[in-house]
Write an enzyme that holds these catalytic residues in place. Structure first.
Site, mmCIF file in Angstrom:
data_model
loop_
_atom_site.group_PDB
_atom_site.id
_atom_site.type_symbol
_atom_site.label_atom_id
_atom_site.label_comp_id
_atom_site.label_asym_id
_atom_site.label_seq_id
_atom_site.Cartn_x
_atom_site.Cartn_y
_atom_site.Cartn_z
ATOM 1 N N GLN A 88 0.689 -0.990 0.100
ATOM 2 C CA GLN A 88 0.133 0.107 -0.095
ATOM 3 C C GLN A 88 0.882 1.157 0.000
ATOM 4 O OE1 GLN A 88 -1.999 -0.774 3.803
ATOM 5 N NE2 GLN A 88 -0.252 -0.781 4.681
ATOM 6 N N HIS A 120 -10.713 5.450 18.448
ATOM 7 C CA HIS A 120 -10.081 4.536 19.346
ATOM 8 C C HIS A 120 -10.743 4.132 20.669
ATOM 9 C CE1 HIS A 120 -7.191 5.468 16.069
ATOM 10 N NE2 HIS A 120 -7.235 4.026 16.169
ATOM 11 N N ASP A 144 -0.674 1.255 13.492
ATOM 12 C CA ASP A 144 -0.270 2.526 14.006
ATOM 13 C C ASP A 144 0.070 2.628 15.620
ATOM 14 O OD1 ASP A 144 -2.865 2.733 15.046
ATOM 15 O OD2 ASP A 144 -3.401 3.652 13.216
ATOM 16 N N ASP A 198 -0.608 -11.995 7.109
ATOM 17 C CA ASP A 198 -1.907 -11.714 6.612
ATOM 18 C C ASP A 198 -2.729 -12.035 7.823
ATOM 19 O OD1 ASP A 198 -4.558 -13.024 5.253
ATOM 20 O OD2 ASP A 198 -3.617 -11.403 3.948
ATOM 21 N N ALA A 199 -3.960 -11.480 8.056
ATOM 22 C CA ALA A 199 -4.821 -11.444 9.268
ATOM 23 C C ALA A 199 -5.490 -12.864 8.815
ATOM 24 C CB ALA A 199 -5.607 -10.503 9.448
ATOM 25 N N ASP A 216 -9.705 -4.216 13.120
ATOM 26 C CA ASP A 216 -9.492 -2.504 12.853
ATOM 27 C C ASP A 216 -8.873 -2.627 11.320
ATOM 28 O OD1 ASP A 216 -9.656 -0.006 12.989
ATOM 29 O OD2 ASP A 216 -7.544 0.343 14.021
#
Length: 353
Positions: A88, A120, A144, A198-199, A216
């Site tokens: 990305q 959040h 993040d 990868d989730a 998220d």
């Protein structure tokens, strides 16, 4: 084939585009040479191909400057950091007048310093205060570190696993000073394990069981992301969730994308006996929605941590109400890997149906 798999991840959009042009020009040159006996003006054709190759070569060399020029005109604030990762485009901006750090992924705003705490706090604290006491937490996405910051406000937490596909994203949360200041150094916590994977693959393969799972992910604006909102994925998530556990998923905006928002809830209902939908206002995004899903149908919100900037037990109770314009206007389907309806609904929502 080369563009998405090889060139775009390594070169970025503009440089990769010029490189593709060079490949096409090279093919043209080969055809002119190979078929020169069948062309009326092979010499002129070769000159034209040569000039095209030269122009594209110069543009390729100047691509970094062109990219910087385009980026600075794409974002309202000044760019303070940017990177094209294999997965990305990451861009961080800030204002001249006051600090308002913003992160963009593929040109989509992910958070703004001015109000990210509203998002959040709503994402993390209701699910961590839901039902029985939680000790272990899995965060899918959130590289993040801002969700980790909120999780660490719960003193009973003993383990946090964060799974984010992109090492560039987690490196940003760990090492880029403006982001580190926002997440309060949460990515350096001894309780945290960062996993760049990868989730979908991680959830499918792990043997670890978690008390709470925080999802998220970006909105389902392509079919690759749509699978992360599928009934098959939620079934795998349920398998690694403790018997009295619960998950929360950011679910896009019930105002701008009501049908895709409610599709997340409808899909969760296929797996979990309890699904709770709620929404909150985040000025940078507008009205934003979440879903809590749990295995205990009788679970409810417990006490929240002290010192939160926005969320209270009273405001959460209010967030359970949806005004008429936040409700869907058609029957809501279940999203599946084999029928990624949420992707099409999301696009239709953005067009205003």
């Amino acid at each position: 084939v080369a563009f998405p798999i090889l060139l775009l991840p390594s070169l970025g959009l503009i440089t990769a585009s010029f490189a593709i042009g060079l490949i096409n020009a090279a093919v043209a040159a080969v055809n002119v040479i190979w078929l020169r006996e069948h062309l009326e003006k092979p010499r002129q054709a070769m000159w034209l191909v040569g000039l095209t190759v030269l122009l594209l070569f110069v543009l390729t060399l100047a691509a970094s400057r062109i990219t910087a020029f385009a980026q600075h005109h794409l974002y309202f604030d000044r760019i303070v950091w940017s990177k094209q990762s294999p997965y990305q485009s990451l861009v961080v901006t800030n204002t001249w007048q006051k600090s308002d750090v913003r992160l963009f992924i593929d040109s989509h705003l992910q958070f703004a310093e001015a109000d990210e705490y509203r998002y959040h706090e709503a994402l993390v604290h209701p699910v961590l205060s839901w039902g029985s006491e939680a000790e272990s937490v899995l965060i899918l996405g959130g590289g993040d570190g801002l969700a980790v910051r909120e999780v660490l406000k719960h003193p009973n937490i003993t383990r946090i696993d964060l799974v984010d596909l992109d090492p560039a994203m987690t490196d940003l949360g760990q090492n880029f000073a403006p982001i580190v200041a926002l997440n309060q150094g949460s990515m350096e916590s001894d309780l945290l394990t960062v996993i760049n994977q990868d989730a979908f693959v991680f959830v499918k393969g792990t043997d670890q069981v978690y008390d709470r799972i925080i999802i998220d992910f970006p909105d389902p604006h392509n079919e690759a992301l749509a699978k992360l909102y599928s009934v098959e994925f939620y079934a795998m998530v349920s398998a690694i969730l403790a018997e009295d556990g619960a998950l929360v998923s950011q679910s896009s905006s019930p105002f701008f994308a009501p049908h895709s928002y409610w599709t997340v809830g409808r899909t969760l209902e296929e797996i979990f006996p309890q699904v709770v939908s709620y929404n909150t206002s985040v000025p940078s995004f507008g009205i934003w929605g979440f879903h809590i899903a749990g295995k205990n149908p009788d679970a409810a919100l417990g006490p929240l941590p002290d010192g939160l900037r926005s969320l209270t037990e009273e405001s959460f109770a209010a967030s359970l109400d949806f005004t008429t314009d936040l409700l869907p206007r058609k029957e809501i389907p279940v999203n599946s890997i084999f029928d990624p309806v949420i992707y099409h609904l999301y696009l239709q929502d953005l067009k205003g149906f």
